[in-house]
Design a protein around this motif. Structure first.
Motif, short mmCIF file in Angstrom:
data_model
loop_
_atom_site.label_atom_id
_atom_site.label_comp_id
_atom_site.label_asym_id
_atom_site.label_seq_id
_atom_site.Cartn_x
_atom_site.Cartn_y
_atom_site.Cartn_z
N ASP A 1 -2.87 -5.33 6.89
CA ASP A 1 -1.77 -5.95 7.01
C ASP A 1 -1.18 -6.08 8.58
O ASP A 1 -0.47 -6.70 8.42
N GLY A 2 -1.85 -5.95 9.37
CA GLY A 2 -1.52 -6.48 10.61
C GLY A 2 -1.55 -5.26 11.94
O GLY A 2 -1.08 -4.78 11.14
N VAL A 3 -1.36 -6.11 13.17
CA VAL A 3 -1.34 -4.83 13.63
C VAL A 3 -0.26 -6.28 14.88
O VAL A 3 0.04 -7.16 15.11
N ARG A 4 1.29 -5.06 14.28
CA ARG A 4 2.73 -5.54 15.02
C ARG A 4 2.96 -4.87 16.53
O ARG A 4 2.53 -3.62 16.50
N PHE A 5 3.81 -5.80 17.68
CA PHE A 5 4.10 -4.89 18.59
C PHE A 5 5.46 -4.87 19.06
O PHE A 5 6.40 -6.58 18.46
N VAL A 6 5.85 -3.65 19.41
CA VAL A 6 7.48 -3.78 19.10
C VAL A 6 7.97 -3.26 20.68
O VAL A 6 7.82 -2.38 21.50
N HIS A 7 8.50 -4.24 21.46
CA HIS A 7 9.55 -4.27 22.94
C HIS A 7 10.00 -4.04 23.05
O HIS A 7 11.25 -4.40 22.63
N LEU A 8 10.56 -2.56 23.96
CA LEU A 8 11.72 -1.66 23.80
C LEU A 8 11.89 -1.97 25.08
O LEU A 8 14.03 -1.27 25.39
N LEU B 1 16.10 -2.30 13.70
CA LEU B 1 15.79 -4.04 13.54
C LEU B 1 15.16 -4.83 14.65
O LEU B 1 14.69 -5.59 14.29
N ALA B 2 14.52 -3.97 15.46
CA ALA B 2 13.75 -4.54 16.18
C ALA B 2 12.28 -4.13 15.62
O ALA B 2 10.85 -5.43 15.57
N ALA B 3 12.00 -3.44 15.13
CA ALA B 3 10.58 -2.65 14.91
C ALA B 3 10.61 -3.81 13.14
O ALA B 3 9.76 -4.77 13.42
N ALA B 4 12.03 -4.12 12.67
CA ALA B 4 11.44 -4.97 11.87
C ALA B 4 11.65 -6.40 12.27
O ALA B 4 9.89 -7.57 10.72
N ASP B 5 11.88 -6.77 12.70
CA ASP B 5 11.88 -7.95 13.45
C ASP B 5 9.94 -8.10 14.17
O ASP B 5 9.36 -9.31 13.41
N ALA B 6 10.25 -7.27 14.27
CA ALA B 6 8.61 -7.15 14.64
C ALA B 6 7.49 -7.22 13.71
O ALA B 6 6.79 -7.90 13.66
N ASP C 1 15.24 2.73 5.59
CA ASP C 1 15.05 2.94 4.34
C ASP C 1 14.28 1.63 4.37
O ASP C 1 13.37 1.80 3.51
N ALA C 2 15.82 0.96 4.39
CA ALA C 2 14.61 -0.72 4.31
C ALA C 2 13.52 -0.92 4.57
O ALA C 2 12.96 -1.42 3.74
N ARG D 1 1.58 -0.46 2.84
CA ARG D 1 0.77 -1.71 3.86
C ARG D 1 0.23 -0.68 4.39
O ARG D 1 0.19 0.06 4.87
N ARG D 2 -1.04 -1.09 4.90
CA ARG D 2 -2.41 -0.50 6.43
C ARG D 2 -1.44 -1.48 7.50
O ARG D 2 -2.47 -2.60 7.50
N LEU D 3 -0.81 -0.69 8.14
CA LEU D 3 -0.77 -1.58 9.88
C LEU D 3 -0.84 -1.45 10.65
O LEU D 3 -0.40 -0.03 10.59
N LEU D 4 -0.27 -1.73 11.60
CA LEU D 4 -1.09 -0.12 12.98
C LEU D 4 0.59 -1.22 14.09
O LEU D 4 1.03 -2.55 14.29
N LEU D 5 2.03 -0.41 14.05
CA LEU D 5 2.38 -0.67 14.56
C LEU D 5 2.87 -0.05 16.30
O LEU D 5 2.35 1.27 16.90
#
Length: 925
Positions: free
Chosen positions: A66-73, A84-89, A102-103, A111-115
């Motif tokens: 389910d992918g790799v997603r990058f959260v820029h903080l 919200l930043a994580a959900a957007d990423a 919670d949402a 899902r199987r993903l890397l954050l």
């Protein structure tokens, strides 16, 4: 069915420079992620944690279906916005009333993903809560974090990122190329001095320089840039001078954090006075920015009405006491951030079944206007200086308590007043400390004093110089070139900005005023051409918009401007799928502005609209009615009309079809009122057509839609038009005119992709699947259902529990299964679920697709691509992790030739970074 098929959405940062070998850490990182679900890369600033995390993620991405997603903080400073930043990423579009965290957990539970969560140190508590929620609420989510400090969870595994190893300058250097620090210096030096290489003559000097810089990659890169004007020995001599001044003659005693600080301060010293000033002023920009923003924030005269309202930022001489070149200030500070307290419902109780699902107005359109739209007049904020908030030491470049005779930046006694700060002497003169001006007094305060103004042309020259010196990174972006400053350099710039009393507040106010002007232009032009470009630019400026909002809502005397900005952004919160964040800022802004103003009337109806989008209908009705009452008291007919639209939408969503029909028949018959946004005028017609469709009056619905289409087409508008077209398609399904319905639905889908309306895309895919089933195209219907299920998984896999939506989907599946057989249906369904958004829309339109800018091209690994034999060879070397210079050495070609091969490979494959080439090569084996 109804789930989402695995998809490899790998959204990693684009690498603009080669990656120097860290094979040991790469191996350790991969091994840790194989056995642990939370791995944190720790280390000092400038050591390369972000680059290493991206590389580790690229190496393991095939393990995450389910992918790799990058959260820029780095550009985020409000803990409440981390979920919200994580959900957007992650590309999630939750519109429920649940708390954001919670949402988020609910949507990724299966899902199987890397954050990858980057730069956690300044938001450690919020990041720890995010990680804990994901670890305890899911089984397949793993987290790779970067931080200067651990997050403190028991599940956390740490990997310390150390500086690059450096050989003994006086030892055997015959194998110097095997040391990453020397390789990094040579690679970056070759970028500014073509042909530069490590040789027996320069190895010792390069090794000594890298040793003096403690092997810190950022410090080495900053030094290498100076090779344009100095040779290695000159670099070493000047760096030693800087170190001797910082440590009173003992470079060996310099701690590692001071090593980086010295390198940054030295780079600062070598900048011209305008470059130093622009560096300092640009440090208020939290994210990337374009040249127009830089000029608006930095120039003392931008030529814009009201520019620099309030106290104007100080000129270069005032910012840099004691001369044009001033060194660093230990310590640092930032304004305390008011948390505001976002109000989110807990999601308890029975969930509403939104009828807006069929209307297609879940993310309602913007109120904007083309050239004929009328913008509401807004009062200018009061001029004059605004007291700065209390400061607290919180620099990311930690000073040594004893370095320099002045000590660190400290908070003064209360008697000194809120704006007073105690500063050390400037570091510009190795011969001794500079003397403060007489006006500074005993406290060492640097007052603003007159000096030459910085013009827009000066800013352009300074930006060019800072790019040359690697202080600014140049990167592509919507609308052209954008720039970004590394977090460590931005913190140093803020320290310089704070050397002059009131300077930071004045520059932040100027940045906020620029955001207000620019967002106002976007809103006025929204109902017209260029909507996709506007959406892309607003998304690129999210961090800067947040910074402007936070400054306004946490600084005395600025709250009204914050409410004005939050309200003007209504079309972004709504049309671009950010209702949660919009409500967060509006909650803070409305609480800070209880006075009866046009801004409050606007804020209330926007809050009501966003509350409706998140299914909080009681709040939506309350806010919309309050907005209407206030607008009538103020005599503001435009804001009253906007509030009436929200009230009508809530009647429609609440199943009051007769009431909604009367409401929208009245507003449509009345026509636009002065100052009303044409988007709302068009939406009134969309909702009337929707109501007529629900009541079975298809012919009247078509008539209303035709009139609305004419309005949109005259202005070149796309977003409202996409909803009009979807309503036309629904009306034609009632007439059982499947050809016309499919034609209108396809055109609606094309427009929704253009403005990246994800919820609208999901709704329209469902509609097209139903139409395909009716037309007997069952395999096509199965593919569309698979794609629709994949898109809905990022919104709400249950389709909000709406009976109309779920029954239509179930009917399409049952009929397709009967026609195809279960196995063939599931095969086609899986195919649809594996497509990216642009490919999926292309399939629905039966035309080739171009990936959306936010999507990874990694899905194209199975696409046949013809590389030349040499390009294939280079691609394999890239997959081995070799940098351009290493490839050139291996193939005995020039470095520029190797770079050209890599660029052509990226272009042919449609990729944006080297890690995607590596994944593609692996997939071909």
């Amino acid at each position: 069915m109804g789930g989402s098929a695995p998809r490899r959405d790998h959204q990693l940062p684009v690498e603009t420079t080669s990656f120097v070998d860290r094979r040991g850490e790469l191996t350790q990182g991969r091994e840790l992620l194989a056995r642990a679900r939370l791995v944190t890369l720790t280390g000092p600033g400038g050591v390369g944690k972000t680059r290493l995390a991206a590389r580790v993620a690229a190496r393991v991405q095939r393990a995450f279906p389910d992918g790799v997603r990058f959260v820029h903080l780095s550009g985020l400073h409000d803990p409440a916005l981390v979920p919200l930043a994580a959900a957007d990423a992650l590309g999630l579009h939750d519109h429920s009333a649940q708390p954001p965290l919670d949402a988020l957990v609910e949507q990724v539970r299966d899902r199987r993903l890397l954050l990858v969560v980057d730069n956690c140190e300044h938001l450690a508590g919020a990041c720890a809560r995010l990680a804990a929620a994901l670890l305890h609420g899911t089984e397949g989510v793993r987290i790779l974090a970067t931080s200067r400090h651990r997050l403190g969870l028991t599940e956390e595994h740490l990997l310390e990122v150390r500086p690059l190893p450096v050989p003994d300058p006086d030892g055997d250097l015959s194998a110097a190329e095997g040391y990453p620090a020397l390789t990094l210096f040579a690679d970056r030096a070759a970028a500014v001095v073509p042909g530069f290489r490590l040789t027996p003559d320069n190895r010792a000097s390069v090794a000594r320089l890298c040793s003096r810089l403690d092997g810190l990659p950022l410090a080495i890169e900053l030094a290498a840039v100076r090779m344009r004007v100095l040779d290695v020995d000159q670099l070493l001599d000047r760096l030693d001078d800087r170190y001797r001044f910082l440590t009173t003659g003992s470079p060996a005693a310099l701690p590692r954090h001071q090593t980086l600080r010295a390198a940054v301060a030295w780079s600062h010293d070598l900048c011209t006075a305008p470059e130093q000033l622009v560096w300092a002023r640009l440090s208020v920009l939290a994210g990337s920015f374009d040249l127009a923003t830089a000029e608006a924030v930095c120039a003392d005269d931008t030529g814009e009405p009201g520019a620099g309202r309030g106290r104007s930022p100080a000129p270069a001489e005032a910012l840099l006491p004691g001369g044009a070149r001033s060194g660093g200030v230990p310590g640092g500070a930032r304004p305390d951030v008011a948390t505001g307290g976002a109000r989110f419902d807990d999601g308890s109780g029975e969930r509403a079944l939104p009828m807006q699902a069929l209307a297609g107005t879940v993310t309602l359109p913007p109120l904007g206007g083309g050239s004929r739209n009328v913008a509401l007049p807004v009062p200018a904020p009061a001029g004059g200086p605004v007291p700065l908030p209390v400061m607290r030491p919180e620099s990311l470049i930690t000073p040594s308590p004893g370095s320099g005779p002045g000590g660190g930046l400290t908070r003064p006694p209360c008697a000194q007043g809120p704006e007073a700060v105690t500063l050390p002497p400037p570091l510009s003169d190795p011969a001794g400390p500079a003397t403060p001006s007489p006006a500074a007094g005993a406290a060492g305060i640097w007052p603003a004093r007159p000096g030459p103004a910085l013009r827009a042309d000066d800013v352009l020259d300074a930006v060019a110089g800072l790019v040359d010196k690697s202080v600014l990174c140049r990167e592509p972006g919507p609308g052209g070139v954008r720039y970004r400053m590394l977090d460590t350099l931005r913190q140093y710039g803020l320290e310089q900005l704070r050397r002059t009393v009131g300077e930071e507040g004045a520059v932040r106010r100027r940045q906020r005023d620029w955001m207000l002007r620019w967002v106002g232009e976007c809103e006025r032009g929204w109902f017209g051409p260029g909507q996709p470009e506007t959406v892309a630019r607003l998304r690129a400026d999210r961090d800067n918009l947040r910074a402007a909002l936070d400054f306004s809502l946490s600084t005395p005397g600025e709250a009204l401007a914050g409410l004005r900005l939050a309200g003007t952004l209504w079309f972004y919160w709504h049309a671009c799928g950010a209702p949660r964040e919009g409500l967060y800022w509006l909650d803070r802004a409305l609480a800070a502005n209880p006075e009866p103003t046009p801004e409050r009337a606007r804020g209330l109806w926007v809050a009501g609209l966003l509350a409706a989008a998140t299914q909080d209908f009681p709040r939506g009705r309350r806010d919309a009615r309050d907005a209407l009452a206030l607008a009538r008291v103020l005599g503001d007919t435009a804001e009253a009309a906007h509030a009436e639209y929200v009230i009508g939408v809530l009647r429609l969503f609440g199943d009051d079809l007769p009431g909604a029909l009367r409401h929208f028949e009245t507003t449509v018959a009345r026509g636009p009122v002065p100052g009303q946004h044409l988007s709302v005028v068009g939406l009134d017609q969309v909702e009337l057509a929707c109501t007529l469709g629900f009541l079975g009056e298809a012919d009247r619905a078509v008539e209303v839609c035709e009139r609305a289409l004419g309005l949109c087409e005259r202005h070149g508008e796309q977003w409202v038009r996409s909803y009009v077209l979807r309503m036309l398609a629904l009306a034609h399904t009632v007439r059982r005119d499947w050809a016309a319905a499919e034609r209108h639905a396809r055109e609606a889908l094309r427009l929704k992709l253009a403005v990246h309306d994800v919820i609208g895309i999901a709704l329209t895919l469902d509609l097209l699947a139903s139409i395909a089933t009716e037309r007997g195209a069952h395999r096509h219907a199965a593919v569309l259902l698979g794609g629709a299920d994949r898109v809905w998984a990022d919104i709400d896999a249950a389709r909000w529990g709406a009976r109309t939506l779920t029954s239509a989907r179930r009917d399409s599946e049952e009929r397709a299964c009967r026609a195809l057989g279960r196995e063939a249906f599931e095969q086609a369904h899986r195919r649809g679920g594996s497509l990216g958004l642009a490919e999926l829309v292309g399939h629905a339109l039966q035309e080739p697709a171009r990936p959306h800018p936010g999507e990874s091209p990694a899905r194209h690994y199975d696409t046949p691509v013809r590389l030349t034999p040499r390009e294939t060879e280079v691609a394999r070397l890239v997959a081995e992790g070799l940098a351009n210079q290493q490839i050139a050495d291996r193939l005995v070609i020039a470095r520029r030739t190797a770079e050209g091969h890599v660029e052509r490979i990226l272009s042919k494959l449609g990729f944006s970074n080297r890690s995607q080439i590596a994944a593609w090569v692996t997939a071909q084996r």
